[in-house]
Design a protein around this motif. Sequence first.
Motif, short mmCIF file in Angstrom:
data_model
loop_
_atom_site.label_atom_id
_atom_site.label_comp_id
_atom_site.label_asym_id
_atom_site.label_seq_id
_atom_site.Cartn_x
_atom_site.Cartn_y
_atom_site.Cartn_z
N LEU A 297 1.12 -1.10 0.10
CA LEU A 297 -0.19 0.31 -0.11
C LEU A 297 0.61 1.25 0.31
O LEU A 297 1.38 1.80 0.81
CB LEU A 297 -0.90 0.10 1.21
N MET A 298 0.36 2.08 -1.16
CA MET A 298 1.43 3.38 -1.00
C MET A 298 0.43 4.59 -1.21
O MET A 298 -0.22 4.50 -1.19
CB MET A 298 1.80 3.62 -2.50
N PRO A 299 0.93 6.00 -0.50
CA PRO A 299 0.36 7.08 -0.11
C PRO A 299 -0.79 7.59 -1.61
O PRO A 299 0.12 7.56 -2.48
CB PRO A 299 1.26 7.68 0.46
N VAL A 300 -1.50 8.42 -0.84
CA VAL A 300 -2.23 8.93 -2.16
C VAL A 300 -1.34 10.59 -2.75
O VAL A 300 -1.13 10.88 -3.95
CB VAL A 300 -3.59 9.15 -1.98
N LEU A 301 -1.01 10.08 -1.93
CA LEU A 301 -0.13 11.79 -1.53
C LEU A 301 1.33 12.04 -1.46
O LEU A 301 1.85 11.03 -0.45
CB LEU A 301 -0.62 13.08 0.45
N GLN A 302 1.91 12.95 -2.75
CA GLN A 302 3.29 12.42 -2.86
C GLN A 302 3.52 13.48 -3.00
O GLN A 302 3.61 14.80 -3.68
CB GLN A 302 3.09 11.50 -4.27
N PRO A 303 5.25 13.53 -2.83
CA PRO A 303 6.04 14.31 -3.54
C PRO A 303 5.46 14.80 -4.93
O PRO A 303 5.93 14.14 -5.77
CB PRO A 303 7.57 14.08 -2.94
N ALA A 304 5.45 16.57 -5.92
CA ALA A 304 5.51 16.82 -7.21
C ALA A 304 6.27 16.56 -7.85
O ALA A 304 6.17 16.47 -8.77
CB ALA A 304 4.70 18.28 -7.22
N GLU A 305 7.79 16.44 -7.22
CA GLU A 305 9.06 16.49 -7.36
C GLU A 305 9.55 14.86 -8.10
O GLU A 305 9.96 15.29 -10.13
CB GLU A 305 10.12 16.39 -6.83
N LYS B 111 -7.80 6.28 -5.79
CA LYS B 111 -6.48 7.17 -7.10
C LYS B 111 -7.52 9.14 -6.70
O LYS B 111 -9.12 8.58 -7.03
CB LYS B 111 -6.79 7.08 -7.96
N MET B 112 -6.91 9.52 -6.97
CA MET B 112 -7.57 11.08 -7.56
C MET B 112 -7.57 11.63 -8.91
O MET B 112 -6.57 11.71 -9.07
CB MET B 112 -7.06 12.20 -6.55
N ARG B 113 -8.84 12.04 -9.38
CA ARG B 113 -8.60 12.70 -11.13
C ARG B 113 -9.24 14.25 -10.83
O ARG B 113 -11.02 14.14 -10.46
CB ARG B 113 -9.03 11.92 -11.32
N ASP B 114 -9.15 14.77 -11.05
CA ASP B 114 -9.58 16.03 -11.44
C ASP B 114 -10.48 16.25 -12.94
O ASP B 114 -9.80 16.77 -13.72
CB ASP B 114 -8.78 17.10 -11.87
N GLU B 115 -11.50 15.37 -12.61
CA GLU B 115 -12.04 14.55 -14.05
C GLU B 115 -12.75 15.90 -14.54
O GLU B 115 -13.76 16.65 -13.64
CB GLU B 115 -12.74 13.65 -13.59
N PRO B 116 -13.21 16.65 -15.80
CA PRO B 116 -13.55 18.00 -16.18
C PRO B 116 -15.02 17.93 -15.93
O PRO B 116 -16.32 18.15 -16.09
CB PRO B 116 -12.91 18.02 -17.22
N ARG B 117 -15.82 16.52 -16.38
CA ARG B 117 -17.48 16.55 -16.52
C ARG B 117 -17.67 15.08 -16.20
O ARG B 117 -17.53 14.23 -17.36
CB ARG B 117 -17.29 16.23 -18.33
N PRO B 118 -17.93 14.66 -15.22
CA PRO B 118 -18.05 14.06 -13.39
C PRO B 118 -19.30 13.46 -14.49
O PRO B 118 -20.42 14.73 -14.76
CB PRO B 118 -18.17 14.16 -12.31
N ARG B 119 -19.34 12.31 -14.62
CA ARG B 119 -20.70 11.50 -15.14
C ARG B 119 -21.98 10.34 -15.02
O ARG B 119 -20.80 10.25 -14.48
CB ARG B 119 -21.28 12.07 -16.54
N ALA B 120 -22.84 9.32 -15.38
CA ALA B 120 -23.30 8.76 -15.12
C ALA B 120 -22.73 8.15 -13.72
O ALA B 120 -22.37 6.91 -13.99
CB ALA B 120 -22.60 7.75 -16.77
N GLY B 121 -22.87 8.12 -12.86
CA GLY B 121 -22.93 7.94 -11.17
C GLY B 121 -21.04 7.37 -11.25
O GLY B 121 -20.24 8.40 -11.20
N LEU B 122 -21.40 6.19 -11.76
CA LEU B 122 -19.85 5.77 -10.93
C LEU B 122 -19.13 5.61 -11.70
O LEU B 122 -17.57 4.54 -11.73
CB LEU B 122 -19.78 3.98 -10.12
#
Length: 576
Positions: free
Chosen positions: A71-79, A137-148
């Motif tokens: 298991l690895m962190p979701v929060l990570q160094p940008a570098e 996982k995190m994704r800045d999805e521009p058009r969230p849709r269709a539930g899951l």
Amino acid sequence: MARLSRYFLPTLREDPADAESVSHRLVVRAGLARQLGAGLWTLMPALWRAHRRCEQIIREEMDAIGAQELLMPVLQPAELWRRTGRLEIEELFKLRDRRDAELVLAMTHEEAITWHVAREVRSYRELPMILYQFQVKMRDEPRPRAGLLRVREFVMKDAYSFDRDEEGLDAAYELHRRAYARIFDRSGLEWYEVQSDVGMMGGSAAHEYMAPCPAGENEIALSDAGYAANVEVARAEPAPAEGLPAPRPAPERVATPGARTIEEVSSLLGVPAAALIKALPVRTRSGRTLLVLVRGDHRLNEVKLRNHLGEEVRQLTAEEIETDLRVPPGFIGPVGIDVPVLADEALRGLRGLVAGANQPDAHLVGVEPGRDFDCAWADVRRVEAGDRCPLGGTIRIEPAIEVGNIFKLGTRYSEPLGATYLDEQGRERPIVMGSYGIGPARVVAAAIEQRADEAGIVWPQALAPFDLHLVALGPPGERAREVADSLYEQLCARGVAVLYDDRETATPGEKFMDADLLGLPLRATIGRKGVEQGVVDLRRRSDGETWRLPLDQAPEQLAALVRQGVADTAAAAGAG
């Protein structure tokens, strides 16, 4: 396992007004999920149980090929992301902590896992190795849709293989292909493995796993010869351009007042759309401008174009066409244009075509690529239904949900992050990598999409949150309720996952309606008449078949039916 009188399952009688797909509608109505914000969903207890069952199938198959879970962190160094060139991905969440350190919320974990391996692996003796995790996982999805189906936060199984060379990567890739086939078969999905674009992941090859359904946001090109590819990368021989005008010795200008679109020009001149040249001015990220041509009845495939040019592209706006190219939008063409021209292969050899004249209200007829303008050639069109695939079959296009993907990364991440090993001769070499992802929530949503009927969800047994829906009819204190309570306890003691509808205020009709909506594989009903006759009424959700079991044998027989259903699913996957 769960008494419905105390279980958090907030069902609805009506469909949600904003539902965009079958799974979206049913997971909300059945009390399986609730939306917290755009693209942000809470999985309620029953759906989380289905998610965990899917995870367990995946875990068993990953362990079977020698993979090790971490298991690895979701929060990570940008570098780390800067070093791999992925920090500028638009969908990547970026932030700073109180010390002003740059961080990201990971959408994949190639950077993190490669960083760890670079510091721990030294010798060829430590390779090959496969590591995997289940992580948010995190994704800045521009058009969230269709539930899951398109969300901003989700759990993903991501695995990574580490090998000495390309031959080792090929072997690891094949291990995952076979494991994925077993996973999706065991999950009860209809699915295809299709060729795909490597996209932001990079690397040399990729496949996606697609579950066909009308709500799918992807499209796959399939043929009766066994060809399967995402339309982003699919290649095919186009259907012939029929009804073309006779060739002319040179282009001739004709008036086309107000006719800007393919349909308007085609109708005005009385020629088929295939006789037109569709001209699309584009600009690359590095600032290059060029004119891309496709047949009038075809569409540009921007993924193919991006891959051919080696950088991102965008189409010019109408204002940019007028100011930069000095051509009125809708009348642009390749003859005499002062920018490089890239033509799709489907235009090669055609004669007598129609193209914009680069003047207002005018087109040229009798145009021939290669004679009237110079151009480079590439396959940059989207395949269409009716095309001929590379195996000789006829292409059809189907919508599908992407439920998994695999990538041959090669040294795409190991080189910038310094992941190397010493070979037998003591020489330092880059580790060769692969990446392999599955979204359990997408698998669950795809199963709902593919199997639902007009009454609700129809779970495959392997993913169902519970094996059995036990319905008690009659008020507390009656013999039927006592029998139902006893049967519930005996089934739980035998390891059967039971959802027991023991609600006192719900009518029989409401209980049966909720049971169909939730869609568990089996429904067992205990009522006064059944108890008097010494039987349990059993109904299978998938086909509505009903039968009766002797009440005194019900615990053993119901447990055996549940075990047999799971065994049959696993056996079918193994046979595939």
